[in-house]
Write an enzyme that holds these catalytic residues in place. Sequence first.
Site, PDB file in Angstrom:
ATOM      1  N   CYS A   2       0.999  -1.561   0.207  1.00  0.00           N
ATOM      2  CA  CYS A   2      -0.021   0.144   0.208  1.00  0.00           C
ATOM      3  C   CYS A   2       1.123   1.094   0.043  1.00  0.00           C
ATOM      4  O   CYS A   2       2.094   0.959   0.320  1.00  0.00           O
ATOM      5  CB  CYS A   2      -0.438   0.040   0.846  1.00  0.00           C
ATOM      6  N   ARG A  27       1.641   1.241  -5.723  1.00  0.00           N
ATOM      7  CA  ARG A  27       1.349   1.097  -4.885  1.00  0.00           C
ATOM      8  C   ARG A  27       0.758  -0.204  -4.335  1.00  0.00           C
ATOM      9  O   ARG A  27       0.327  -0.940  -3.549  1.00  0.00           O
ATOM     10  CB  ARG A  27       2.314   1.433  -3.166  1.00  0.00           C
ATOM     11  N   TRP A  75      -3.852  -1.971  -1.114  1.00  0.00           N
ATOM     12  CA  TRP A  75      -3.911  -2.658  -2.001  1.00  0.00           C
ATOM     13  C   TRP A  75      -4.273  -4.484  -0.839  1.00  0.00           C
ATOM     14  O   TRP A  75      -3.338  -4.453  -0.073  1.00  0.00           O
ATOM     15  CB  TRP A  75      -2.159  -3.542  -2.812  1.00  0.00           C
ATOM     16  N   ASN A 101       0.801   0.138   6.181  1.00  0.00           N
ATOM     17  CA  ASN A 101       1.703  -0.609   4.812  1.00  0.00           C
ATOM     18  C   ASN A 101       1.868  -2.063   5.430  1.00  0.00           C
ATOM     19  O   ASN A 101       2.760  -1.543   6.317  1.00  0.00           O
ATOM     20  CB  ASN A 101       2.413  -0.004   3.858  1.00  0.00           C
ATOM     21  N   GLY A 102       1.341  -3.392   5.265  1.00  0.00           N
ATOM     22  CA  GLY A 102       2.196  -4.391   5.714  1.00  0.00           C
ATOM     23  C   GLY A 102       0.480  -5.276   5.857  1.00  0.00           C
ATOM     24  O   GLY A 102      -0.287  -5.358   5.660  1.00  0.00           O
ATOM     25  N   GLU A 488       9.046 -13.611 -20.899  1.00  0.00           N
ATOM     26  CA  GLU A 488       9.066 -12.429 -20.263  1.00  0.00           C
ATOM     27  C   GLU A 488       8.069 -11.106 -21.437  1.00  0.00           C
ATOM     28  O   GLU A 488       7.523 -10.326 -20.941  1.00  0.00           O
ATOM     29  CB  GLU A 488      10.229 -11.276 -20.318  1.00  0.00           C
ATOM     30  N   LYS A 492       4.425  -9.783 -20.409  1.00  0.00           N
ATOM     31  CA  LYS A 492       3.424  -8.150 -20.353  1.00  0.00           C
ATOM     32  C   LYS A 492       2.662  -8.252 -20.456  1.00  0.00           C
ATOM     33  O   LYS A 492       1.624  -7.541 -20.398  1.00  0.00           O
ATOM     34  CB  LYS A 492       4.364  -7.496 -21.138  1.00  0.00           C
ATOM     35  N   GLU A 495      -0.424  -9.640 -18.237  1.00  0.00           N
ATOM     36  CA  GLU A 495      -0.355  -8.167 -17.058  1.00  0.00           C
ATOM     37  C   GLU A 495      -0.857  -6.910 -16.948  1.00  0.00           C
ATOM     38  O   GLU A 495      -2.547  -6.947 -16.511  1.00  0.00           O
ATOM     39  CB  GLU A 495       0.398  -8.842 -16.062  1.00  0.00           C
ATOM     40  N   HIS A 511       6.345 -30.537 -27.814  1.00  0.00           N
ATOM     41  CA  HIS A 511       6.699 -31.722 -26.526  1.00  0.00           C
ATOM     42  C   HIS A 511       5.096 -30.946 -25.848  1.00  0.00           C
ATOM     43  O   HIS A 511       5.365 -31.479 -24.510  1.00  0.00           O
ATOM     44  CB  HIS A 511       7.321 -31.438 -25.547  1.00  0.00           C
ATOM     45  N   LYS A 610       2.771  -2.197  -7.749  1.00  0.00           N
ATOM     46  CA  LYS A 610       4.429  -2.155  -8.016  1.00  0.00           C
ATOM     47  C   LYS A 610       5.212  -3.086  -6.796  1.00  0.00           C
ATOM     48  O   LYS A 610       6.356  -4.094  -7.754  1.00  0.00           O
ATOM     49  CB  LYS A 610       4.652  -1.199  -8.289  1.00  0.00           C
TER      50      LYS A 610
HETATM   51  C1  F6R Z   1       5.867  -8.078 -14.031  1.00  0.00           C
HETATM   52  C2  F6R Z   1       6.094  -6.795 -12.650  1.00  0.00           C
HETATM   53  C3  F6R Z   1       6.651  -7.837 -12.151  1.00  0.00           C
HETATM   54  C4  F6R Z   1       7.830  -7.685 -10.839  1.00  0.00           C
HETATM   55  C5  F6R Z   1       8.023  -8.448  -9.683  1.00  0.00           C
HETATM   56  C6  F6R Z   1       9.635  -8.172  -8.613  1.00  0.00           C
HETATM   57  O1  F6R Z   1       6.024  -6.651 -14.986  1.00  0.00           O
HETATM   58  O2  F6R Z   1       6.621  -5.995 -12.422  1.00  0.00           O
HETATM   59  O3  F6R Z   1       6.842  -9.048 -11.835  1.00  0.00           O
HETATM   60  O4  F6R Z   1       9.075  -7.986 -11.261  1.00  0.00           O
HETATM   61  O5  F6R Z   1       6.695  -8.205  -8.703  1.00  0.00           O
HETATM   62  O6  F6R Z   1       9.559  -6.573  -8.462  1.00  0.00           O
HETATM   63  P1  F6R Z   1      10.457  -6.322  -8.181  1.00  0.00           P
HETATM   64  O7  F6R Z   1      11.723  -5.799  -9.521  1.00  0.00           O
HETATM   65  O8  F6R Z   1      10.671  -5.011  -7.483  1.00  0.00           O
HETATM   66  O9  F6R Z   1      11.241  -6.958  -6.807  1.00  0.00           O
END
Ligand code: F6R
Length: 615
Positions: A2, A27, A75, A101-102, A488, A492, A495, A511, A610
């Site tokens: 959060c 966040r 969140w 936050n937590g 990756e 992208k 998500e 396979h 994030k």
């Molecule tokens: C995907 C994304 C997440 C982060 C993951 C790790 O676009 O952003 O998969 O890569 O939550 O986050 P960090 O790098 O902050 O540890």
Amino acid sequence: MCGIVGYIGYRDAYPILIKGLQRLEYRGYDSAGVALFDGNNINLAKTKGKVEDLSKKAKTDISLKGTLGIGHTRWATHGVPNDVNSHPHYSNSGDLVIIHNGIIENYESIKKELGKRGYTFSSDTDTEVLVNLIEEVQKTEDVKLGKAVQIALNQVVGAYAIAVFDRKKPDEIVVAKLGSPLAIGVGDKEFFIASDASPFIEFTNNAVYLEDEEMAIVRLGKEIKLRKIKDDAIAYPNILELQLNLEEIEKGGYDHFMLKEIYEQPRAILDTYRGRLLADQGIIRMAGIDDHLEKFLNANRIIIVACGTSWHAGLVAEYIFEDLARIPVEVEYASEFRYRNPVITDKDVLIAISQSGETADTLAAIKLAKERGAFVFGVCNVVGSSIARETDAGAYTHAGPEIGVASTKAFTTQITVLTLIALKLAKEKGEFSSSKFHEFLTELETIPAKVERALQSDELIKVIADVYKDSNNCLYLGRGYNFPVALEGALKLKEISYIHAEGYPAAEMKHGPIALIDEQMPVIVIATKKGHYEKVVSNIQEIKSRKGQIIAIVTEGDEQVRNLADHVVEVPETLESLTPLLTTIPLQLLSYHIAVMRDCNVDQPRNLAKSVTVE
Ligand code: F6R
């Protein structure tokens, strides 16, 4: 996961809180709230939804007066996102108000105890339990707020960054941190509190980052006092001068942060190797490695831990380290590593990769590796973050703030840092001749301009996005260095556009996943010239003969794949190990445009946040 914000000083708190919450929405963004002290009373507004919804509600529902206040963007962890579960939360008396936050893990047992003493709860949150615990301590022990917070926190298990104030003593905000970030901006006769420095950067460059298990009483007209939560020892605030500037955290004319961040990559990659890559002198200078070179050179193996996109960067690094530096590498999901009793020795080097530097699983993996004697190195973007502080040494990526929830420039700058490390170790180990080393260094220096060129396919990619925007599934294939890029690319797309996508090593397709291929299935294939090109061409033929739709990422000038694929996007030629820095770009743009066309919230995809500071 959060965002928290607070202000105490002489300005109107409300606009500072709202703007701060908007900057912290990365966040978490399922509900938001503010509480302001108007000189007599606390005025509190909160709602399910975004900060924008909160600001509409606050304007009609409460007085916005006051120079003291706190705010929260959530969140959800405990309790569904709704108005009641939103923060801030009052204590039963209505005198205390808190943001958090937590997660308080033992909140159920505390709630039961407080219930026996007559406390009632209107929300399902652990936070409401905490504020009432503080109130109960205040009453039974007859102590001031700061002491009550300290005693209460010694009874809880979990993670927190909190800010709490008392209507009866409205000249202070008490803050505390364990596991979730908390910064205090120090102005002239005013203080700011926030999960990161972005809410207060236009007011002050001076900030104190609380360490775990520290608390502070932020009092008007007084210096900040820090204490250790456990033993009450005094800690001395280290006031840092921040480098952040306002433009970096604004959209700068782009429709979304994600697009801005995709376009920032040439600059971000350059900033990441600037001062480290000295091609004319034939050296790579990285203090974090130079100071601990023996650890790396004598390591039995390197273990890389990370989550999500950072884990994909780790997979690319595995190829680079093994290929160039001939050091054995294992790449692990931090969330698995931390719980599987891994064999770790003092001859291991663990590299933790994290954009935010706050990811709970990655932090836990670091702690485990340290306990078992490994040397721990961090690759983080956020300066001063928990992971940056917890590691023995590290190297920052200099991507600048990444605000879009989908990680873009963090990925390419992580690969840049890891490539520099691998090259340096390769040279030190004698795996490279001077001329080969020089070839890599000079090629790396061309990457920002080549990324710029890759970005020029944006309009073409928009056209392709329009064709496939209504797909239900999508397959991404790559081999070698570009297998992690396929993973990756798929991440992208899912998500931000909510289309199901899978990344696969191209040769694994036969396979299993090949059964999925029909005329409805778009398959994105990374088929650059260097690296198993002919093999990938065969894989493309296999897909074509089953009527799959091929979108190929190829090297400039390619003709062979152009004749097979339905769509072709070119990237400039480079060394095989540097291709991920280029092939990633069209995949980011494709996801972005598809998500925009599907009307998805690109910067704040549903259910995500994030930084994942909870397990
Ligand atoms: C995907 C994304 C997440 C982060 C993951 C790790 O676009 O952003 O998969 O890569 O939550 O986050 P960090 O790098 O902050 O540890």
